[in-house]
Design a protein around this motif. Structure first.
Motif, PDB file in Angstrom:
ATOM      1  N   LEU A 161       0.831  -1.204   0.000  1.00  0.00           N
ATOM      2  CA  LEU A 161       0.000   0.000   0.000  1.00  0.00           C
ATOM      3  C   LEU A 161       0.864   1.253   0.000  1.00  0.00           C
ATOM      4  CD1 LEU A 161      -2.742   1.447   0.248  1.00  0.00           C
ATOM      5  CD2 LEU A 161      -2.508   1.238   2.743  1.00  0.00           C
ATOM      6  N   MET A 162       1.920   1.260   0.806  1.00  0.00           N
ATOM      7  CA  MET A 162       2.795   2.429   0.858  1.00  0.00           C
ATOM      8  C   MET A 162       3.491   2.645  -0.487  1.00  0.00           C
ATOM      9  SD  MET A 162       2.283   3.768   3.722  1.00  0.00           S
ATOM     10  CE  MET A 162       0.717   3.060   4.241  1.00  0.00           C
ATOM     11  N   GLY A 163       3.906   1.546  -1.124  1.00  0.00           N
ATOM     12  CA  GLY A 163       4.511   1.655  -2.440  1.00  0.00           C
ATOM     13  C   GLY A 163       3.536   2.187  -3.466  1.00  0.00           C
TER      14      GLY A 163
ATOM     15  N   TRP B 104      10.265   6.221   0.578  1.00  0.00           N
ATOM     16  CA  TRP B 104      11.121   5.294   1.332  1.00  0.00           C
ATOM     17  C   TRP B 104      10.273   4.537   2.345  1.00  0.00           C
ATOM     18  CZ3 TRP B 104      12.320   5.912   6.667  1.00  0.00           C
ATOM     19  CH2 TRP B 104      13.451   5.245   7.130  1.00  0.00           C
ATOM     20  N   ILE B 105      10.473   3.241   2.425  1.00  0.00           N
ATOM     21  CA  ILE B 105       9.779   2.390   3.394  1.00  0.00           C
ATOM     22  C   ILE B 105      10.842   1.665   4.214  1.00  0.00           C
ATOM     23  CG2 ILE B 105       8.150   0.485   3.731  1.00  0.00           C
ATOM     24  CD1 ILE B 105       7.241   1.033   0.785  1.00  0.00           C
TER      25      ILE B 105
ATOM     26  N   SER C 159       9.063   2.633  -4.677  1.00  0.00           N
ATOM     27  CA  SER C 159       9.566   3.125  -3.394  1.00  0.00           C
ATOM     28  C   SER C 159      10.783   2.312  -2.956  1.00  0.00           C
ATOM     29  CB  SER C 159       8.485   3.019  -2.316  1.00  0.00           C
ATOM     30  OG  SER C 159       7.313   3.696  -2.707  1.00  0.00           O
ATOM     31  N   GLU C 160      11.773   2.985  -2.374  1.00  0.00           N
ATOM     32  CA  GLU C 160      12.914   2.271  -1.812  1.00  0.00           C
ATOM     33  C   GLU C 160      12.461   1.504  -0.575  1.00  0.00           C
ATOM     34  OE1 GLU C 160      16.210   4.844  -1.058  1.00  0.00           O
ATOM     35  OE2 GLU C 160      16.321   5.549  -3.144  1.00  0.00           O
ATOM     36  N   LEU C 161      12.997   0.297  -0.415  1.00  0.00           N
ATOM     37  CA  LEU C 161      12.623  -0.542   0.730  1.00  0.00           C
ATOM     38  C   LEU C 161      13.864  -0.902   1.528  1.00  0.00           C
ATOM     39  CD1 LEU C 161      10.590  -2.258   2.349  1.00  0.00           C
ATOM     40  CD2 LEU C 161      11.023  -4.120   0.717  1.00  0.00           C
ATOM     41  N   THR C 162      13.806  -0.649   2.821  1.00  0.00           N
ATOM     42  CA  THR C 162      14.885  -1.002   3.740  1.00  0.00           C
ATOM     43  C   THR C 162      14.355  -1.950   4.807  1.00  0.00           C
ATOM     44  OG1 THR C 162      16.150   1.052   3.471  1.00  0.00           O
ATOM     45  CG2 THR C 162      16.417  -0.113   5.550  1.00  0.00           C
ATOM     46  N   VAL C 163      15.035  -3.060   4.991  1.00  0.00           N
ATOM     47  CA  VAL C 163      14.804  -3.903   6.162  1.00  0.00           C
ATOM     48  C   VAL C 163      15.989  -3.635   7.078  1.00  0.00           C
ATOM     49  CG1 VAL C 163      14.545  -6.248   7.044  1.00  0.00           C
ATOM     50  CG2 VAL C 163      13.506  -5.617   4.862  1.00  0.00           C
TER      51      VAL C 163
ATOM     52  N   ASP D 148      18.861  -3.116   1.713  1.00  0.00           N
ATOM     53  CA  ASP D 148      18.123  -2.061   1.014  1.00  0.00           C
ATOM     54  C   ASP D 148      17.888  -2.501  -0.423  1.00  0.00           C
ATOM     55  OD1 ASP D 148      18.418  -0.100   3.178  1.00  0.00           O
ATOM     56  OD2 ASP D 148      20.516  -0.012   2.565  1.00  0.00           O
ATOM     57  N   TYR D 149      16.744  -2.100  -0.981  1.00  0.00           N
ATOM     58  CA  TYR D 149      16.465  -2.334  -2.391  1.00  0.00           C
ATOM     59  C   TYR D 149      16.109  -1.005  -3.034  1.00  0.00           C
ATOM     60  CZ  TYR D 149      14.067  -3.673  -6.680  1.00  0.00           C
ATOM     61  OH  TYR D 149      13.673  -3.770  -7.992  1.00  0.00           O
TER      62      TYR D 149
END
Length: 471
Positions: free
Chosen positions: A250-252, A258-259, A302-306, A311-312
């Motif tokens: 949903l955020m993407g 950035w998430i 959106s960039e995704l960080t765990v 990071d992706y």
């Protein structure tokens, strides 16, 4: 001919970085040669320069200077600062420990308000004076809930007046309004609003307030509507995994920049409120692999960080692992500070105490470690003492511990994160989460999963932090 600095350029000098400049809106200063610094310092609109001089032409070409008009003057921010301290470009400043939410995991919850400190307006102004004297340029505002502070917007305006920058505002979103967002934009700031959102159908429970989910979603949508850089931070645990992917997706789809997904750690308040809901490190990494691979398949931007995993970056199809910090030159890496983030940002708690980073402040408080307080002056902290020692701690000292000293992966992880090392073991010991990453084969497993996910949508993904085959 007379020249003057570009309005976005300010000259600074520190002990070990004597010739440098800031570009407004850029966190870290850039180095200059002594000759370049001297030339730029003389470009104040009053001194004659030879327009045929090679260095003058070079500075003109790169937009550092411009021909001066009658009456042009440097702003106070632009003028040379000779800072009698070590270089520090930014701060992460908790202006208040108070909050309007009763979050299950946070000691700065509303029901602990009586214990929380808050900077007065006079203390804020004094601290901004200290930042200026030390050459600190960029400020992250956090709390508690920073927008709950009665002088929040006064502080924003004062930071602008002084020529400093705000690059991040961490908030639960409850107090965000169109008026506030528009004024921040009109002042020329372009901060990333990092808004907490702990999952569809779970956010109210986590934040301890009915309507918190609706409020956060409203704030995210409002920021996006106003063209504000927007990020979302998601605390994950065993109780909200059922909607994790739907939340990230949903955020993407909304188009946040950035998430970040972050493991809710074993803080006393969290254990009291949520029991065994905290994820183990392997459990967390397993979720990280699956979540990121599934996210790649969506093709969202959106960039995704765990956090502390990877990071992706969809724009380039690149990903990186947080367990790989080495730059490929091990001898050079041994001399660098163990944490680049801590070296670039002073973490200031709401009572003025300092730590290398926010994540580490709880560890130091729990163990009775006091690294100093900004209310006694910022400059002394950047001249000598325990705080300075903690942020310049070299990788070589960390790798002396018996686990890291014989590990074949030490040239990649460089000992890992000190905050996690302290949380899971000892501050100067190994970051056990990085040990798990390497010894449990997460590098290989994740690389295969990401490559396969990219192939499903016809996208090539590549790792920008590779390691060699150690077998």
């Amino acid at each position: 001919m007379k020249y003057i600095l570009n309005p976005n350029i300010a000259l600074r000098s520190w002990w070990l970085v004597p010739y440098a400049y800031y570009v407004k809106g850029v966190r870290r200063a850039q180095k200059l040669s002594p000759e370049e610094f001297e030339l730029l310092a003389s470009c104040d609109g009053t001194n004659e320069q030879d327009p045929e001089n090679h260095e003058v032409q070079h500075m003109l070409h790169h937009g550092m200077i411009a021909p001066a008009k009658e009456g042009d003057k440097l702003s106070d921010w632009q003028r040379v600062r000779i800072c009698n301290n070590r270089y520090m470009p930014g701060v992460n400043w908790s202006i208040t420990g108070k909050c309007n939410y009763n979050c299950k995991h946070c000691f700065m919850a509303k029901d602990n308000e009586r214990l929380m400190k808050e900077f007065s307006w006079e203390e804020m102004l004094a601290l901004l004076d200290e930042f200026d004297k030390c050459g600190i340029q960029t400020i992250e505002l956090t709390g508690g809930e920073p927008m709950l502070h009665p002088h929040f917007m006064d502080l924003v305006r004062e930071i602008h007046r002084r020529g400093m920058d705000i690059d991040v505002i961490l908030t639960n979103g409850a107090f965000i309004t169109e008026e506030i967002l528009r004024e921040i934009k009109d002042l020329g700031f372009n901060p990333l609003f990092k808004i907490s959102f702990d999952g569809l159908t779970h956010h109210d429970w986590m934040r301890g307030v009915k309507g918190a989910e609706e409020s956060a979603l409203r704030a995210i949508d409002l920021c996006l509507k106003e063209g504000i850089r927007t990020g979302v931070q998601i605390c994950i645990h065993r109780l909200n995994l059922d909607t994790l992917f739907d939340t990230v997706k949903l955020m993407g789809e909304k188009g946040v920049e950035w998430i970040r997904v972050i493991r809710t750690s074993e803080a006393p308040r969290w254990l009291e409120n949520a029991g065994d809901a905290c994820l183990g490190i392997e459990e967390y990494f397993d979720i990280g692999v699956d979540l990121m691979a599934k996210y790649i398949e969506t093709g969202l931007k959106s960039e995704l960080t765990v956090w502390q995993f990877g990071d992706y970056y969809p724009a380039s199809g690149a990903y990186r692992f947080h367990a790989v910090e080495g730059d490929g030159n091990f001898e050079k890496d041994l001399r660098r500070p163990t944490c680049r983030g801590a070296r670039g940002s002073m973490a200031i708690a709401s009572d003025g105490s300092v730590a290398p980073c926010n994540q580490m402040s709880g560890y130091f408080a729990q163990h009775g470690i006091n690294l100093g307080n900004v209310k006694n002056g910022v400059q002394p902290l950047l001249q000598e003492g325990d705080y300075l020692k903690s942020i310049v701690l070299p990788v070589s000292k960390v790798l002396e511990n018996p686990v890291c000293s014989v590990c074949k992966y030490r040239k990649y992880c460089l000992g890992g994160c000190r905050a996690i090392a302290g949380m899971l073991g000892e501050y100067m010991g190994p970051d056990l989460s990085k040990c798990i990453f390497y010894n449990k084969g997460y590098y290989e497993r994740t690389s295969k999963a990401f490559t396969a996910a990219g192939e499903k949508i016809g996208k090539k993904v590549c790792c920008i932090t590779p390691i060699e085959d150690e077998e």
